[in-house]
Design an enzyme around this catalytic site. Sequence first.
Site, PDB file in Angstrom:
ATOM      1  N   ARG A 154      -4.585  -6.848  45.849  1.00 14.63           N
ATOM      2  CA  ARG A 154      -5.984  -5.892  45.825  1.00 14.63           C
ATOM      3  C   ARG A 154      -6.835  -7.269  46.318  1.00 14.63           C
ATOM      4  NH1 ARG A 154      -3.831  -1.881  46.577  1.00 14.63           N
ATOM      5  NH2 ARG A 154      -4.173   0.136  45.008  1.00 14.63           N
ATOM      6  N   HIS A 175      -6.051  -3.393  55.114  1.00 12.92           N
ATOM      7  CA  HIS A 175      -5.311  -2.764  54.326  1.00 12.92           C
ATOM      8  C   HIS A 175      -3.955  -1.872  54.539  1.00 12.92           C
ATOM      9  CE1 HIS A 175      -5.967  -1.415  49.671  1.00 12.92           C
ATOM     10  NE2 HIS A 175      -4.605  -1.271  49.937  1.00 12.92           N
TER      11      HIS A 175
HETATM   12  P1  NAP Z   1       4.564  -3.180  39.028  1.00 12.05           P
HETATM   13  O1  NAP Z   1       6.014  -2.872  39.290  1.00 12.05           O
HETATM   14  O2  NAP Z   1       3.755  -2.718  37.959  1.00 12.05           O
HETATM   15  O3  NAP Z   1       4.574  -5.072  39.030  1.00 12.05           O
HETATM   16  C1  NAP Z   1       3.609  -5.723  38.470  1.00 12.05           C
HETATM   17  C2  NAP Z   1       3.998  -7.061  38.333  1.00 12.05           C
HETATM   18  O4  NAP Z   1       2.789  -7.962  38.041  1.00 12.05           O
HETATM   19  C3  NAP Z   1       4.843  -7.365  37.114  1.00 12.05           C
HETATM   20  O5  NAP Z   1       6.171  -8.257  37.454  1.00 12.05           O
HETATM   21  C4  NAP Z   1       3.966  -7.853  36.029  1.00 12.05           C
HETATM   22  O6  NAP Z   1       4.761  -8.654  35.024  1.00 12.05           O
HETATM   23  C5  NAP Z   1       2.796  -8.751  36.777  1.00 12.05           C
HETATM   24  N1  NAP Z   1       1.832  -8.778  36.157  1.00 12.05           N
HETATM   25  C6  NAP Z   1       0.751  -8.069  35.897  1.00 12.05           C
HETATM   26  N2  NAP Z   1      -0.340  -8.727  35.086  1.00 12.05           N
HETATM   27  C7  NAP Z   1       0.174  -9.955  35.094  1.00 12.05           C
HETATM   28  C8  NAP Z   1      -0.318 -11.069  34.635  1.00 12.05           C
HETATM   29  N3  NAP Z   1      -1.652 -10.778  33.870  1.00 12.05           N
HETATM   30  N4  NAP Z   1       0.144 -12.263  34.614  1.00 12.05           N
HETATM   31  C9  NAP Z   1       1.306 -12.526  35.100  1.00 12.05           C
HETATM   32  N5  NAP Z   1       1.781 -11.369  35.809  1.00 12.05           N
HETATM   33  C10 NAP Z   1       1.302 -10.154  35.659  1.00 12.05           C
HETATM   34  O7  NAP Z   1       3.584  -3.121  40.338  1.00 12.05           O
HETATM   35  P2  NAP Z   1       4.080  -3.028  41.644  1.00 12.05           P
HETATM   36  O8  NAP Z   1       4.348  -1.558  42.128  1.00 12.05           O
HETATM   37  O9  NAP Z   1       4.906  -3.858  42.246  1.00 12.05           O
HETATM   38  O10 NAP Z   1       2.669  -2.930  42.713  1.00 12.05           O
HETATM   39  C11 NAP Z   1       1.953  -4.220  42.712  1.00 12.05           C
HETATM   40  C12 NAP Z   1       0.513  -4.018  43.224  1.00 12.05           C
HETATM   41  O11 NAP Z   1       0.632  -4.020  44.635  1.00 12.05           O
HETATM   42  C13 NAP Z   1      -0.200  -2.804  42.994  1.00 12.05           C
HETATM   43  O12 NAP Z   1      -0.868  -2.840  41.892  1.00 12.05           O
HETATM   44  C14 NAP Z   1      -1.225  -2.684  44.032  1.00 12.05           C
HETATM   45  O13 NAP Z   1      -2.495  -3.435  43.757  1.00 12.05           O
HETATM   46  C15 NAP Z   1      -0.573  -3.646  45.187  1.00 12.05           C
HETATM   47  N6  NAP Z   1      -0.106  -2.972  46.539  1.00 12.05           N
HETATM   48  C16 NAP Z   1      -0.957  -2.992  47.520  1.00 12.05           C
HETATM   49  C17 NAP Z   1      -0.574  -2.178  48.806  1.00 12.05           C
HETATM   50  C18 NAP Z   1      -1.280  -2.611  50.141  1.00 12.05           C
HETATM   51  O14 NAP Z   1      -1.223  -1.699  50.929  1.00 12.05           O
HETATM   52  N7  NAP Z   1      -2.055  -3.701  50.222  1.00 12.05           N
HETATM   53  C19 NAP Z   1       0.384  -1.270  48.906  1.00 12.05           C
HETATM   54  C20 NAP Z   1       1.055  -1.184  47.508  1.00 12.05           C
HETATM   55  C21 NAP Z   1       0.593  -1.912  46.216  1.00 12.05           C
HETATM   56  P3  NAP Z   1       5.549  -8.012  33.880  1.00 12.05           P
HETATM   57  O15 NAP Z   1       6.748  -7.843  34.772  1.00 12.05           O
HETATM   58  O16 NAP Z   1       5.783  -8.943  32.759  1.00 12.05           O
HETATM   59  O17 NAP Z   1       5.230  -6.548  33.618  1.00 12.05           O
END
Ligand code: NAP
Length: 310
Positions: free
Chosen positions: A225, A273
């Site tokens: 993001r 994006h």
């Molecule tokens: P997810 O499965 O919820 O994984 C989030 C990861 O971030 C987990 O490993 C979590 O740690 C870690 N995390 C969260 N808060 C943290 C902190 N304060 N310090 C350190 N690590 C932290 O999410 P996801 O499905 O992989 O998606 C991730 C993000 O990608 C989405 O939220 C979205 O913003 C972005 N995204 C962007 C696009 C685009 O087109 N640009 C598309 C899809 C997604 P834990 O393992 O300990 O919980």
Amino acid sequence: MTTILMASHQDPVDLWRDALAMEMPELEFRAHPDGGNLAEIDYALVYWAPHGLIASLPNVKAVLSIAAGCDHILADPQLPPQLPIVRMVDDFLAAMMAEYAVYGVLHFHRDMHYYRREQLQSQWSRAWPLYTPDTLVGILGLGAIGGDCARKLGALGFQVHGWSRSPKSMEGVICHHGPDGLLEMARQCRYLVCVLPLTGETRGIINERLISAMPKGGFIINIARGGHQVDDDLLAGLDSGQLGGVFLDVFNQEPLPSEHPFWQHEKVWLTPHVAGELMPRSCAKSVAANIRRIEADEPVPDLFDKERGY
Ligand code: NAP
């Protein structure tokens, strides 16, 4: 009859209608603004729905996000606070995101930024490549998407590090966690890839402190993001040579304003994006599975956790 209302200004309604009909023929599909009697809506499937729309559905059981992040839902000031929100977790989305991460790392690793500049000056000159097994890539976020990025970069022979909130163990990945773990990882990594959710803790995390911790001439790829990056700190890092380049898919303001310095900066590579698109054909499977779980009163693994903020 279970009824779903889709509201998104950018997702293809017809493809979603067809994909959901294949996965869940018994589901009645409606699309905003033709929601009909809103008291009949059981589920809202949304991406940046108009504020107040979800609150106008008196019998809605859950909000289903057409995005991995839920920031677009939480931005609605009228969102009923107790309503369950279901994140989008989809293998194809994770694979697309990992493709982009791999592409961004390889772009710099194989010196494409250098060769483009040389080409524009009709120069035949060679850059000397780095030895991949000695090259470290750090992934910020080791969740559904970050995990796939880590595996695929590891398969290419990079030394992969990853950072998460809680301690983790992943085969082939050197794992770090917590605030100290981030700088410990950044100090070693030529490439950092951000795939974190945007929360109070992660907003502005790509800042001067992180950039100055990296080895000089490092590269950042942000596909999470825009709120994760401090634009002025990135520009200062690029201009001082601390950063060799950045690949950005997301921005603090989207669309990126035409006067923003990122557009014309020779060390910035950007896309609007598009790192991960939500393909209805694939994502409808996860929507249908989650509706079935909720209807059967079973646990929903992809539930957004309000305490953690993701
Ligand atoms: P997810 O499965 O919820 O994984 C989030 C990861 O971030 C987990 O490993 C979590 O740690 C870690 N995390 C969260 N808060 C943290 C902190 N304060 N310090 C350190 N690590 C932290 O999410 P996801 O499905 O992989 O998606 C991730 C993000 O990608 C989405 O939220 C979205 O913003 C972005 N995204 C962007 C696009 C685009 O087109 N640009 C598309 C899809 C997604 P834990 O393992 O300990 O919980």
